[in-house]
Design a protein around this motif. Sequence first.
Motif, PDB file in Angstrom:
ATOM      1  N   ILE A 101       0.860  -1.180   0.000  1.00 41.09           N
ATOM      2  CA  ILE A 101       0.000   0.000   0.000  1.00 41.09           C
ATOM      3  C   ILE A 101       0.897   1.231   0.000  1.00 41.09           C
ATOM      4  N   LEU A 102       0.667   2.114  -0.960  1.00 40.68           N
ATOM      5  CA  LEU A 102       1.382   3.383  -1.022  1.00 40.68           C
ATOM      6  C   LEU A 102       0.523   4.427  -0.332  1.00 40.68           C
ATOM      7  N   VAL A 103       1.080   5.052   0.688  1.00 42.39           N
ATOM      8  CA  VAL A 103       0.362   6.043   1.484  1.00 42.39           C
ATOM      9  C   VAL A 103       1.019   7.401   1.268  1.00 42.39           C
ATOM     10  N   VAL A 104       0.215   8.387   0.894  1.00 39.90           N
ATOM     11  CA  VAL A 104       0.722   9.741   0.678  1.00 39.90           C
ATOM     12  C   VAL A 104      -0.021  10.674   1.619  1.00 39.90           C
ATOM     13  N   ILE A 105       0.741  11.422   2.399  1.00 41.85           N
ATOM     14  CA  ILE A 105       0.155  12.402   3.313  1.00 41.85           C
ATOM     15  C   ILE A 105       0.450  13.779   2.736  1.00 41.85           C
ATOM     16  N   PHE A 106      -0.603  14.585   2.588  1.00 38.84           N
ATOM     17  CA  PHE A 106      -0.444  15.892   1.963  1.00 38.84           C
ATOM     18  C   PHE A 106      -1.382  16.903   2.594  1.00 38.84           C
ATOM     19  N   ASP A 107      -1.100  18.184   2.332  1.00 34.49           N
ATOM     20  CA  ASP A 107      -1.928  19.263   2.869  1.00 34.49           C
ATOM     21  C   ASP A 107      -2.487  20.088   1.715  1.00 34.49           C
ATOM     22  N   ASP A 108      -2.902  21.322   2.006  1.00 32.53           N
ATOM     23  CA  ASP A 108      -3.554  22.144   0.989  1.00 32.53           C
ATOM     24  C   ASP A 108      -2.600  22.793  -0.018  1.00 32.53           C
ATOM     25  N   ARG A 109      -1.314  22.464   0.042  1.00 37.76           N
ATOM     26  CA  ARG A 109      -0.376  22.981  -0.964  1.00 37.76           C
ATOM     27  C   ARG A 109      -0.574  22.291  -2.309  1.00 37.76           C
ATOM     28  N   THR A 110      -1.307  21.189  -2.313  1.00 34.05           N
ATOM     29  CA  THR A 110      -1.552  20.440  -3.543  1.00 34.05           C
ATOM     30  C   THR A 110      -3.004  19.981  -3.566  1.00 34.05           C
ATOM     31  N   THR A 111      -3.366  19.267  -4.608  1.00 36.39           N
ATOM     32  CA  THR A 111      -4.742  18.783  -4.755  1.00 36.39           C
ATOM     33  C   THR A 111      -4.756  17.258  -4.769  1.00 36.39           C
ATOM     34  N   ILE A 112      -5.924  16.716  -4.499  1.00 32.78           N
ATOM     35  CA  ILE A 112      -6.074  15.271  -4.547  1.00 32.78           C
ATOM     36  C   ILE A 112      -5.803  14.754  -5.965  1.00 32.78           C
ATOM     37  N   GLY A 113      -6.147  15.541  -6.965  1.00 36.26           N
ATOM     38  CA  GLY A 113      -5.894  15.140  -8.348  1.00 36.26           C
ATOM     39  C   GLY A 113      -4.415  14.966  -8.642  1.00 36.26           C
ATOM     40  N   MET A 114      -3.603  15.900  -8.173  1.00 35.70           N
ATOM     41  CA  MET A 114      -2.151  15.796  -8.378  1.00 35.70           C
ATOM     42  C   MET A 114      -1.598  14.582  -7.639  1.00 35.70           C
ATOM     43  N   VAL A 115      -2.051  14.383  -6.425  1.00 34.06           N
ATOM     44  CA  VAL A 115      -1.577  13.245  -5.641  1.00 34.06           C
ATOM     45  C   VAL A 115      -1.973  11.938  -6.321  1.00 34.06           C
ATOM     46  N   ARG A 116      -3.209  11.852  -6.785  1.00 34.29           N
ATOM     47  CA  ARG A 116      -3.667  10.625  -7.463  1.00 34.29           C
ATOM     48  C   ARG A 116      -2.846  10.351  -8.713  1.00 34.29           C
ATOM     49  N   LEU A 117      -2.568  11.395  -9.485  1.00 29.86           N
ATOM     50  CA  LEU A 117      -1.796  11.239 -10.715  1.00 29.86           C
ATOM     51  C   LEU A 117      -0.403  10.695 -10.426  1.00 29.86           C
ATOM     52  N   TYR A 118       0.310  11.344  -9.501  1.00 31.01           N
ATOM     53  CA  TYR A 118       1.671  10.911  -9.188  1.00 31.01           C
ATOM     54  C   TYR A 118       1.685   9.562  -8.464  1.00 31.01           C
ATOM     55  N   ALA A 119       0.710   9.316  -7.608  1.00 33.66           N
ATOM     56  CA  ALA A 119       0.649   8.031  -6.899  1.00 33.66           C
ATOM     57  C   ALA A 119       0.400   6.891  -7.883  1.00 33.66           C
ATOM     58  N   ARG A 120      -0.457   7.113  -8.870  1.00 27.85           N
ATOM     59  CA  ARG A 120      -0.738   6.080  -9.870  1.00 27.85           C
ATOM     60  C   ARG A 120       0.529   5.756 -10.661  1.00 27.85           C
ATOM     61  N   GLU A 121       1.248   6.789 -11.105  1.00 23.42           N
ATOM     62  CA  GLU A 121       2.502   6.573 -11.843  1.00 23.42           C
ATOM     63  C   GLU A 121       3.525   5.842 -10.984  1.00 23.42           C
ATOM     64  N   THR A 122       3.628   6.238  -9.741  1.00 24.80           N
ATOM     65  CA  THR A 122       4.587   5.613  -8.833  1.00 24.80           C
ATOM     66  C   THR A 122       4.214   4.160  -8.562  1.00 24.80           C
ATOM     67  N   ALA A 123       2.938   3.882  -8.396  1.00 22.28           N
ATOM     68  CA  ALA A 123       2.489   2.506  -8.158  1.00 22.28           C
ATOM     69  C   ALA A 123       2.873   1.596  -9.324  1.00 22.28           C
ATOM     70  N   VAL A 124       2.769   2.104 -10.550  1.00 20.59           N
ATOM     71  CA  VAL A 124       3.157   1.319 -11.722  1.00 20.59           C
ATOM     72  C   VAL A 124       4.650   0.998 -11.664  1.00 20.59           C
ATOM     73  N   GLU A 125       5.474   2.003 -11.347  1.00 17.28           N
ATOM     74  CA  GLU A 125       6.922   1.797 -11.278  1.00 17.28           C
ATOM     75  C   GLU A 125       7.301   0.845 -10.139  1.00 17.28           C
ATOM     76  N   LEU A 126       6.644   0.984  -8.995  1.00 15.95           N
ATOM     77  CA  LEU A 126       6.940   0.103  -7.866  1.00 15.95           C
ATOM     78  C   LEU A 126       6.509  -1.334  -8.173  1.00 15.95           C
ATOM     79  N   SER A 127       5.398  -1.493  -8.875  1.00 19.10           N
ATOM     80  CA  SER A 127       4.961  -2.834  -9.267  1.00 19.10           C
ATOM     81  C   SER A 127       5.999  -3.504 -10.151  1.00 19.10           C
ATOM     82  N   LYS A 128       6.609  -2.733 -11.043  1.00 17.08           N
ATOM     83  CA  LYS A 128       7.668  -3.283 -11.904  1.00 17.08           C
ATOM     84  C   LYS A 128       8.855  -3.756 -11.062  1.00 17.08           C
TER      85      LYS A 128
END
Length: 161
Positions: A101-128
């Motif tokens: 499970i990849l857990v990202v903790i963030f505040d109002d400096r970013t958006t859930i959309g940005m976090v989802r985008l980068y988390a999805r890309e990172t999950a693909v790389e970690l799966s590899k």
Amino acid sequence: MSDDSLIIYEEEINKIDAHISKMIKGAEAKCALLVDKDGHLITRQGFTHSLDTTALAALLAGSFASTKEIARLVGEPEFSVLFHQGKKDNIHMSLVGERSILVVIFDDRTTIGMVRLYARETAVELSKIFEEMKKSVKDDNGISNDFAAQAEEKLDDIFQD
């Protein structure tokens, strides 16, 4: 080796940490954790000094496990992404492969959309990375047969009568 356990060496941890650090920077998140489904912390990056990451890892894995049961009750095999929104901080959790499970903790400096985008890309790389690790396992003990034979010989030499 069973499918439930995986040995992670320093080289793989360094690769994992590099991908997670890149995600934190891109998403402008505070920190991230990689947790196995049993609640063990695999690695962490970012500003985690004020967090009890061991307890957090166990609780997040428990949250994912209970949500899996909720998903089953509504006819889904599993929810792959969870989001918790707080007054100051938010938590985004997503599955990485079958065991992490990849857990990202963030505040109002970013958006859930940005976090989802980068988390999805990172999950693909970690799966590899995890797939490469599974392919590199030599036998049921995670030790090459040659190494095991050499170790057995040395132990026989040491403990000879």
